[in-house]
Design a protein around this motif. Sequence first.
Motif, PDB file in Angstrom:
ATOM      1  N   UNK A  41       0.802  -1.223   0.000  1.00 25.12           N
ATOM      2  CA  UNK A  41       0.000   0.000   0.000  1.00 25.12           C
ATOM      3  C   UNK A  41       0.832   1.270   0.000  1.00 25.12           C
ATOM      4  N   UNK A  42       0.136   2.415  -0.034  1.00 25.35           N
ATOM      5  CA  UNK A  42       0.789   3.727  -0.065  1.00 25.35           C
ATOM      6  C   UNK A  42       0.999   4.339   1.317  1.00 25.35           C
ATOM      7  N   UNK A  43       0.335   3.831   2.338  1.00 25.17           N
ATOM      8  CA  UNK A  43       0.438   4.407   3.678  1.00 25.17           C
ATOM      9  C   UNK A  43       1.834   4.186   4.256  1.00 25.17           C
ATOM     10  N   UNK A  44       2.326   5.207   4.953  1.00 29.70           N
ATOM     11  CA  UNK A  44       3.634   5.128   5.606  1.00 29.70           C
ATOM     12  C   UNK A  44       3.484   5.529   7.069  1.00 29.70           C
ATOM     13  N   UNK A  49      -5.038   6.877   8.652  1.00 34.57           N
ATOM     14  CA  UNK A  49      -5.802   6.077   7.704  1.00 34.57           C
ATOM     15  C   UNK A  49      -7.207   5.812   8.243  1.00 34.57           C
ATOM     16  N   UNK A  50      -8.118   5.475   7.332  1.00 33.23           N
ATOM     17  CA  UNK A  50      -9.497   5.137   7.672  1.00 33.23           C
ATOM     18  C   UNK A  50      -9.707   3.675   7.307  1.00 33.23           C
ATOM     19  N   UNK A  51     -10.372   2.922   8.195  1.00 30.96           N
ATOM     20  CA  UNK A  51     -10.671   1.515   7.942  1.00 30.96           C
ATOM     21  C   UNK A  51     -11.971   1.152   8.648  1.00 30.96           C
ATOM     22  N   UNK A  52     -12.604   0.079   8.221  1.00 28.20           N
ATOM     23  CA  UNK A  52     -13.858  -0.372   8.826  1.00 28.20           C
ATOM     24  C   UNK A  52     -13.590  -0.963  10.200  1.00 28.20           C
ATOM     25  N   UNK A  70      -4.465  -5.766   6.592  1.00 27.05           N
ATOM     26  CA  UNK A  70      -3.947  -6.022   5.250  1.00 27.05           C
ATOM     27  C   UNK A  70      -4.148  -4.746   4.434  1.00 27.05           C
ATOM     28  N   UNK A  71      -3.417  -4.597   3.354  1.00 27.24           N
ATOM     29  CA  UNK A  71      -3.509  -3.400   2.513  1.00 27.24           C
ATOM     30  C   UNK A  71      -4.928  -3.154   2.012  1.00 27.24           C
ATOM     31  N   UNK A  77      -6.450   7.273   3.025  1.00 28.01           N
ATOM     32  CA  UNK A  77      -5.432   7.992   3.788  1.00 28.01           C
ATOM     33  C   UNK A  77      -5.876   9.443   3.852  1.00 28.01           C
ATOM     34  N   UNK A  78      -5.963  10.004   5.067  1.00 29.98           N
ATOM     35  CA  UNK A  78      -6.346  11.407   5.205  1.00 29.98           C
ATOM     36  C   UNK A  78      -5.164  12.286   4.835  1.00 29.98           C
TER      37      UNK A  78
END
Length: 83
Positions: A41-44, A49-52, A70-71, A77-78
């Motif tokens: 993924x792109x998150x570092x 980040x937003x997830x359920x 998992x990705x 990503x905010x």
Amino acid sequence: MKAECKKIIVKTLKKETLLEETEAKETVTGEVISTGPQYPGDAVKGDIVVYASISGRRTKLDGVEYITLNADEICGILEDHEK
């Protein structure tokens, strides 16, 4: 904590309930603590980040909740946030 393989570890920051026409869905924001060496993924580290709320595996350490994801469980990503 250090993420392994294709995983990402996120520290839970805020839970919100979004009301839709037929049901309420809870989303969570969290700060990325670690990404595995093969994380696609792109998150570092440091990103918000937003997830359920039903995603990942939860772990509590010293009273703080962490989620291993998992990705494909990251919804977004905010971009404009304060760390």
